[in-house]
Design a protein around this motif. Sequence first.
Motif, PDB file in Angstrom:
ATOM      1  N   GLU A 140      12.250 -16.619  22.806  1.00 53.65           N
ATOM      2  CA  GLU A 140      12.762 -16.086  21.545  1.00 53.65           C
ATOM      3  C   GLU A 140      11.624 -15.653  20.630  1.00 53.65           C
ATOM      4  OE1 GLU A 140      15.352 -19.027  19.941  1.00 53.65           O
ATOM      5  OE2 GLU A 140      16.964 -18.611  21.372  1.00 53.65           O
ATOM      6  N   GLY A 141      11.787 -14.461  20.068  1.00 53.98           N
ATOM      7  CA  GLY A 141      10.784 -13.898  19.172  1.00 53.98           C
ATOM      8  C   GLY A 141       9.741 -13.068  19.882  1.00 53.98           C
ATOM      9  N   GLY A 142       9.652 -13.189  21.215  1.00 55.68           N
ATOM     10  CA  GLY A 142       8.673 -12.419  21.977  1.00 55.68           C
ATOM     11  C   GLY A 142       9.154 -11.006  22.246  1.00 55.68           C
ATOM     12  N   GLU A 143       8.255 -10.142  22.603  1.00 55.24           N
ATOM     13  CA  GLU A 143       8.572  -8.749  22.901  1.00 55.24           C
ATOM     14  C   GLU A 143       9.071  -8.658  24.338  1.00 55.24           C
ATOM     15  OE1 GLU A 143       6.415  -4.344  22.845  1.00 55.24           O
ATOM     16  OE2 GLU A 143       5.369  -6.106  22.046  1.00 55.24           O
ATOM     17  N   PHE A 144      10.345  -8.329  24.496  1.00 57.41           N
ATOM     18  CA  PHE A 144      10.954  -8.386  25.823  1.00 57.41           C
ATOM     19  C   PHE A 144      10.392  -7.324  26.759  1.00 57.41           C
ATOM     20  CE2 PHE A 144      14.711  -7.789  28.757  1.00 57.41           C
ATOM     21  CZ  PHE A 144      14.479  -8.954  29.456  1.00 57.41           C
ATOM     22  N   ALA A 145       9.904  -6.212  26.214  1.00 53.97           N
ATOM     23  CA  ALA A 145       9.358  -5.159  27.075  1.00 53.97           C
ATOM     24  C   ALA A 145       8.222  -5.681  27.937  1.00 53.97           C
ATOM     25  CB  ALA A 145       8.883  -3.985  26.224  1.00 53.97           C
ATOM     26  N   LEU A 146       7.505  -6.687  27.442  1.00 56.44           N
ATOM     27  CA  LEU A 146       6.374  -7.227  28.194  1.00 56.44           C
ATOM     28  C   LEU A 146       6.822  -8.027  29.412  1.00 56.44           C
ATOM     29  CD1 LEU A 146       4.088  -8.375  25.224  1.00 56.44           C
ATOM     30  CD2 LEU A 146       3.973  -6.249  26.561  1.00 56.44           C
ATOM     31  N   SER A 147       8.122  -8.298  29.508  1.00 59.24           N
ATOM     32  CA  SER A 147       8.645  -9.001  30.682  1.00 59.24           C
ATOM     33  C   SER A 147       8.804  -8.063  31.874  1.00 59.24           C
ATOM     34  CB  SER A 147       9.997  -9.647  30.365  1.00 59.24           C
ATOM     35  OG  SER A 147       9.872 -10.630  29.360  1.00 59.24           O
TER      36      SER A 147
END
Length: 365
Positions: A58-65
């Motif tokens: 939560e709060g992280g940039e999902f694109a980096l996944s």
Amino acid sequence: MSTTFVPSLAQQSSASVKNYQALDLLCTLIAVLDMNGAICFANAALENALGQSRRTMEGGEFALSFTEPALLDKALSGARSNDFAALRFEASLQRLGQEPLPVHATVSIAEQTGHVMVEMWPLEQQARQDREERLREQAQANKELIRNLAHEIKNPLGGIRGAAQLLQMDLASPELREYTTVIVHEADRLQALVDRLLAPHRHPHDVGDVNIHEVCERVRSLVLVEFPQGLKITRDYDISIPEFRGDSAQLIQAVLNIVQNAAQALSLRIAQGDGEIILRTRVARQVTLGRQRYRLALELHVIDNGSGVPDAIKERIFYPLVSGRDGGSGLGLTLAQTFVQRHHGLIECESQPGRTDFRILIPLP
């Protein structure tokens, strides 16, 4: 003097995200993002796939996944400018300590909350569901074919046998009576085969409480009587598995057919004294069977160290009259699949030289 409570942005976000907690029940991977691409919510399936908890995400940039973040960034840009209602693309999710997971992704806007919904279907999961659907459709077609064919065979078979017996009574020559004896014997053999084909459809579903380990122990004792030398059957049980409602006799027959099939495939190793079958029970979580999601399922593995299923029949081993050994009727696995499907379950097989794994999945309460 009264005061008006105004929730913080974090509290507003937390309250709106509670609307998505039902997504934990789905098998698809789902991330709920704000318009900037930060993760507001990740469902349980996504946690399992990435090997991370939603709290850490939560709060992280999902694109980096993703292995290619630009794919999601482009979709988010379109969402912000209202260029589309939904966008689909194929990508790969990065996983800790594992190979990337290929997925089919759909990006859409949840109008009520203003969040962006990213739904992902693992391509391997989609292929597995398609394979399950084919197995079920094939089993249904086989059942109708077998039932109709068996009835068509049964009536003339009785006439052939009766005529051979009458003819035998009128023949004086012992040599000629040998021919009629062969006719009667072969008619009886075919009758027994027809009875086996019709067996699953004749017997009612006798439901009671089933302990899977009692089923395994019964099968183990029967097979060891048949193969007293050179075969080791190892138990690897999870004794916490609860009882469930089912037909104990049918499940014993299903597991017995698979274990006997494994033992017969181990004939060379049994002769050498190192044949082994493992009976392993586990609980599987969040399992999809027949396009229905189950919170818990029984996972029973029958693993042998034989030469494996021949490549030529790997895709057809559950079809009737398909056998990998000389003299086999090709009905054992077909009947096992039928009995397990009566319990809303499924049998799968993974095989390579030295290790064949038949996995039985049955929903648990």
